[in-house]
Design an enzyme around this catalytic site. Structure first.
Site, mmCIF file in Angstrom:
data_model
loop_
_atom_site.group_PDB
_atom_site.id
_atom_site.type_symbol
_atom_site.label_atom_id
_atom_site.label_comp_id
_atom_site.label_asym_id
_atom_site.label_seq_id
_atom_site.Cartn_x
_atom_site.Cartn_y
_atom_site.Cartn_z
ATOM 1 N N SER A 93 12.810 -11.639 0.804
ATOM 2 C CA SER A 93 11.666 -12.362 1.348
ATOM 3 C C SER A 93 12.035 -13.320 2.478
ATOM 4 O O SER A 93 11.150 -13.772 3.205
ATOM 5 C CB SER A 93 10.959 -13.149 0.238
ATOM 6 O OG SER A 93 11.793 -14.190 -0.256
ATOM 7 N N LYS B 19 11.916 -20.618 0.143
ATOM 8 C CA LYS B 19 10.990 -20.314 1.237
ATOM 9 C C LYS B 19 11.180 -21.362 2.336
ATOM 10 O O LYS B 19 11.917 -22.326 2.189
ATOM 11 C CB LYS B 19 9.525 -20.354 0.760
ATOM 12 C CG LYS B 19 9.192 -19.460 -0.423
ATOM 13 C CD LYS B 19 9.258 -17.993 -0.099
ATOM 14 C CE LYS B 19 8.901 -17.135 -1.319
ATOM 15 N NZ LYS B 19 9.134 -15.694 -1.091
#
Length: 306
Positions: A87, A157
């Site tokens: 990701s 993230k």
């Protein structure tokens, strides 16, 4: 009588003879018989060196100290984390080990736009995700920080917006923070669009929270996909473990993780700063109006002759 008296003076007295012989006799005796160890003030003054302890006796102490230091470093300074997914490509690859700064949050530092952060699952983000079970050695080394954490309830993230910001992204467009477009070519995965797979916003990020997105936008279940949860997809600052500052392993990928230049735009903070400053300004104005009116009334009141 005379004989007896003469013989008493001519023969040496037994007590005087023993006293005369005592120093020489004592000196001639071995130290073991004298009870003298040689370490006292009458000895030679030398002390036998103590034999050093065996390495194998010192080893458990050294290991114990090393484990304690490793645990303290993990708890308060820095911790290693392993990247389990794609990701965050191309910034981070699956299997990379990153070092996360856990010290600065202790001094009140909060996540900033553009930083790559590790955070605990706010609740519901990892439901249904496969979590491999570490063996006992991996679990123990992970707990003391000698290996990357095996806790799969952590995510990584990039911070896009912070508390007080308004963030949005329309299909075919760019991500906007407080009305300013982000140029994400430095870190977004090649070939990805900013948000075409999941447009969103505008969203007002609550105080003490962050809005996060993965660099591989089309392969990241980030804040966009959890807007039905409490917080509308945002993450509380208190859930942030720390900022990832460096890729430490493998050595061929060693690199720092700086904040991209696009987050240095002055306009990003302007809107949030104006909104923040407007509240105390409005309160001050509201408080000043009654005072001004009272003073004006007093000055215009007709005076009474005494």
């Amino acid at each position: 009588m005379a004989v007896g008296a003469r013989s008493g003076h001519d023969d040496p007295e037994e007590g005087r003879e023993q006293l005369a012989e005592s120093p020489e006799a004592v000196t001639d005796k071995p130290a073991e018989q004298r009870g003298d160890s040689g370490d006292g003030p009458d000895g030679d003054g030398a002390t036998a060196p103590r034999k050093p302890r065996s390495f194998w006796k010192e080893l458990p102490l050294l290991i114990g100290i090393a484990l304690l230091l490793a645990f303290l470093i993990k708890a308060f300074l820095v911790q290693a984390f392993s990247i389990p997914s794609d990701s965050m490509q191309d910034t981070l690859q699956r299997g990379d080990r990153v070092l996360v700064d856990k010290l600065t949050p202790w001094f009140g530092a909060e996540p900033q736009r553009g930083e790559v952060v590790v955070f605990n699952d706010p609740g519901g983000w990892l439901d249904g995700a496969q979590t491999p079970e570490p063996n006992a050695v991996q679990w123990f080394l992970g707990q003391i920080g000698l290996m990357p954490s095996s806790d799969e309830k952590d995510l990584i993230k990039r911070v896009i917006a912070v508390g007080g910001d308004t963030v949005e992204c329309k299909k075919g467009g760019k991500v906007h923070v407080n009305g300013q477009a982000l140029n994400e070519t430095d870190y977004i995965y090649p070939g990805n669009t900013p948000c075409d797979d999941e447009p969103f916003g505008p969203i007002k990020v609550p105080k003490d929270s962050i809005w996060v997105m993965g660099d591989h936008r089309q392969n990241s279940l980030d804040s966009r996909y959890h807007q039905e949860l409490p917080g509308n997809g945002t993450v509380l600052n208190e859930d942030v473990v720390g900022r990832a500052v460096v890729v430490a392993w493998p050595v061929t990928r060693w690199s720092l993780l700086p904040v991209p230049d696009t987050f240095d735009q002055s306009g990003l903070s302007a809107a949030a700063s104006v909104a923040t400053a407007a509240t105390p300004g409005a309160l001050a104005l509201a408080g000043a109006v009654p005072i001004v009116l009272w003073r004006r009334r007093r000055l215009t009141r007709p005076s009474t002759a005494g």
